[in-house]
Design a protein around this motif. Structure first.
Motif, PDB file in Angstrom:
ATOM      1  N   TYR A   1      -1.752   0.423 -11.308  1.00 21.08           N
ATOM      2  CA  TYR A   1      -3.111  -0.076 -11.525  1.00 21.08           C
ATOM      3  C   TYR A   1      -3.943   0.016 -10.243  1.00 21.08           C
ATOM      4  CZ  TYR A   1      -6.859  -2.949 -13.470  1.00 21.08           C
ATOM      5  OH  TYR A   1      -8.064  -3.398 -13.921  1.00 21.08           O
ATOM      6  N   SER A   2      -3.291  -0.175  -9.078  1.00 19.51           N
ATOM      7  CA  SER A   2      -4.038  -0.082  -7.827  1.00 19.51           C
ATOM      8  C   SER A   2      -4.523   1.349  -7.601  1.00 19.51           C
ATOM      9  CB  SER A   2      -3.201  -0.580  -6.641  1.00 19.51           C
ATOM     10  OG  SER A   2      -2.224   0.374  -6.289  1.00 19.51           O
TER      11      SER A   2
ATOM     12  N   GLN B   1       1.574  -2.940 -11.118  1.00 20.91           N
ATOM     13  CA  GLN B   1       0.533  -3.254 -10.130  1.00 20.91           C
ATOM     14  C   GLN B   1       0.232  -2.031  -9.262  1.00 20.91           C
ATOM     15  OE1 GLN B   1      -1.534  -5.811  -9.590  1.00 20.91           O
ATOM     16  NE2 GLN B   1      -2.329  -4.557  -7.928  1.00 20.91           N
TER      17      GLN B   1
ATOM     18  N   GLU C   1       0.829  -1.214   0.000  1.00 21.56           N
ATOM     19  CA  GLU C   1       0.000   0.000   0.000  1.00 21.56           C
ATOM     20  C   GLU C   1       0.863   1.264   0.000  1.00 21.56           C
ATOM     21  OE1 GLU C   1       0.040  -2.064   2.747  1.00 21.56           O
ATOM     22  OE2 GLU C   1      -0.243  -0.887   4.590  1.00 21.56           O
TER      23      GLU C   1
ATOM     24  N   SER D   1     -13.089   2.376  -2.830  1.00 23.49           N
ATOM     25  CA  SER D   1     -13.340   1.293  -1.888  1.00 23.49           C
ATOM     26  C   SER D   1     -14.338   1.715  -0.813  1.00 23.49           C
ATOM     27  CB  SER D   1     -12.022   0.835  -1.249  1.00 23.49           C
ATOM     28  OG  SER D   1     -11.365   1.931  -0.664  1.00 23.49           O
TER      29      SER D   1
ATOM     30  N   THR E   1      -7.618   1.618  -9.956  1.00 25.68           N
ATOM     31  CA  THR E   1      -8.835   0.950  -9.486  1.00 25.68           C
ATOM     32  C   THR E   1      -9.434   1.696  -8.297  1.00 25.68           C
ATOM     33  OG1 THR E   1      -7.403  -0.610  -8.358  1.00 25.68           O
ATOM     34  CG2 THR E   1      -8.487  -1.408 -10.298  1.00 25.68           C
ATOM     35  N   GLU E   2      -8.586   2.312  -7.461  1.00 26.87           N
ATOM     36  CA  GLU E   2      -9.126   3.103  -6.355  1.00 26.87           C
ATOM     37  C   GLU E   2      -9.932   4.285  -6.905  1.00 26.87           C
ATOM     38  OE1 GLU E   2      -9.195   2.264  -3.060  1.00 26.87           O
ATOM     39  OE2 GLU E   2     -10.488   4.008  -2.942  1.00 26.87           O
TER      40      GLU E   2
END
Lengths: 416, 111
Positions: A191-192, A188, A124, A201, A195-196
């Motif tokens: 991309y994270s 990754q 994270e 979330s 997606t957030e």
């Protein structure tokens, strides 16, 4: 324009420049904190001097020279610090020939990408560091992007930078043997962030477009730095092909609009075309990678006139390829949904039931929502309602919960 | 920069422990590379004794390690290499990183 607005717009102009400056300084001094401090000071100096003296012929070199002078001043003040850094600098100079001969500054942001997304850092924290150091967001902005309090994010960033310095994580592009593995960690992290932004979330909003756009900006920088890496191209293609639907994904009240109900005229055609060009490039000249395949799936959705005319057999075939390349329960879930469109809800449900024991899907509301949809299409309304209730308890954003409440209401109506 | 490689073996060995020849070859590689600072392998855990001194200054000696752990420290190296990536490479080459074992890399604090 008031002073804060002027400062903010100047900061925006310098954001990209700041990343380059920071990368070059971090590599030179091996210390991200010192690099950040003097990069900020150099930009502040530019904001004062340039309006008076005029913009220098080579702004990048001016900023670098100013920042380096400030670093030397700081090192003179702090002898102990200087002694430690001197060793680092000698090693850095040996590793990278100095680029003080004027002209274009070398772009060393790729090194910084690999440092920020080093596997020795917590997953994270990698994305957070990238937003801070490479996208040029303030710590408060990074905190907002990940929906955590600013103080929490500040602590996390400080801790991650401390590990980089104390464990001496290098500012270096990995060698060819290690590159594929390390690059996938970088991708990754980008991309994270996307997606957030695409599917928040938690919170009141379904999507946060500014966060998604930061990920796309990072993706563009990476593609420029690594033009030959097809997966970097594939990731950018995927993000563009999904982001192109942003205006149609929410209704006037911010509510969720499913792909099948979206107004295709609100899709961003120019972005789709760019994404498709990149997807073709990502899938040419070698075996496909996971991002290239996901971009191809997104492109098939973008090309279809509606859900009925979507090429579901081709989408299932691409999910089969993706399952072979990068198997995961979430990919299996998406594949099951595509199979349901190709072969009917019963076939899809059978595949979903096979995934029932997956720990990674236990807290994943799209799994229960997909079950609810297939069960209701089969007329099994009682079971559908139970699945929607489970999904409702897990969903993080209000628009998703509102959507699930409507579905739950539909299957619980008096007619059923 | 000095790093300690802590070689942890799983208490329930899932597979064959590494052959002695592999350890000898690794040890030779570390020394030949000129990065060896120190290193030992430790005798079996059943030989361990833990000492604590309580508030009144009394010595408390107990058999075995202080706490139950899933992983047991089987040995260590201290190596001197330029950065973490090089240290991680040496950790990955260590026979103790395979067969269910793990190598933890910790920078040595410099004062």
């Amino acid at each position: 324009m008031d002073e804060t607005a002027a400062g903010a717009s100047a900061a925006a102009v310098f954001r990209e420049e700041r990343g380059r400056l920071l990368a070059a300084l971090a590599r030179r001094f091996g210390d991200l904190d010192l690099a950040e401090e003097v990069a900020s000071e150099a930009i502040e100096a530019a904001l004062v001097r340039w309006p008076v003296d005029g913009v220098p012929p080579n702004p990048g070199a001016w900023l670098m020279t100013t920042a380096r002078r400030k670093a030397v001043d700081r090192l003179r003040r702090d002898r102990a610090y200087a002694a430690r850094l001197a060793i680092l600098q000698v090693e850095a100079d040996r590793a990278a020939p100095a680029a003080d001969g004027g002209g274009e500054l070398p772009d060393e942001r790729l090194e910084l990408f690999f440092t920020c997304a080093h596997p020795a850092l917590a997953a994270e924290d990698r994305a957070a560091l990238m937003l801070r150091c490479l996208a040029g967001l303030s710590t408060a902005e990074v905190a907002r992007a990940f929906l955590v309090p600013a103080a929490t994010m500040a602590k996390r960033i400080v801790r991650a930078k401390q590990k980089i310095r104390q464990a001496r994580i290098p500012f270096r592009v990995p060698g060819a043997d290690e590159l594929p593995q390390r690059l996938s960690v970088v991708l990754q992290a980008v991309y994270s962030i996307f997606t957030e932004g695409y599917a928040a979330s938690a919170g009141p909003d379904l999507q946060r477009l500014d966060v998604a756009e930061e990920a796309i900006r990072l993706g563009r920088i990476l593609c420029r730095l690594l033009p030959g890496e097809r997966e970097a191209t594939g990731l950018l293609a995927l993000m563009l092909l999904v982001h192109a639907r942003r205006e149609a994904r929410t209704g006037p009240g911010g509510e969720l609009v499913l792909l099948e109900d979206q107004d295709h005229t609100r899709w961003d055609r120019a972005m789709i075309e760019e994404g498709e060009r990149l997807a073709v490039a990502a899938l040419s000249g070698g075996p496909p990678g996971p991002y290239g395949v996901q971009a191809a799936i997104a492109a098939l959705h973008d090309e279809a006139a509606d859900v009925a005319s979507t090429d579901w057999p081709q989408i299932v075939a691409l999910y089969d390829v993706l399952m072979a390349l990068a198997p995961s329960p979430v990919v299996a879930l998406n594949r099951a949904a595509a199979v349901a469109m190709r072969d009917g809800p019963q076939a899809g449900l059978a595949l979903l039931d096979e995934l029932a024991g997956e720990p990674r899907l236990r807290g994943h509301h799209p799994y229960q929502a997909a079950r609810g949809d297939l069960l209701s299409r089969l007329g099994r309304y009682g079971e559908a309602a139970a699945a929607y209730r489970e999904a409702l308890a897990l969903a993080g954003t209000e628009p998703e919960r509102a959507h699930l409440r409507r579905r739950l209401h539909d299957v619980s109506g008096p007619s059923h | 920069m000095k790093y300690m490689l802590l070689i942890q073996s799983a208490t329930s060995q899932p597979s064959e422990p590494c052959a002695v020849e592999e350890w000898i070859a690794y040890d030779k590689a570390v020394r030949d590379a000129g990065i060896w600072v120190s290193g030992h392998s430790l005798a079996d855990l059943t030989t361990a004794t833990t000492v604590q001194v309580d508030e009144s200054g009394d010595r408390v000696v107990t058999d075995g390690p202080f706490a139950e752990t899933r992983e047991v420290l089987g040995g260590y190296y201290v190596i001197d290499v330029p950065d973490l990536d090089v240290a991680l490479d040496w950790a990955a080459r260590c026979p103790g990183a395979r067969g269910g074992g793990a190598v933890t890399v910790r920078p040595v604090a410099e004062f």
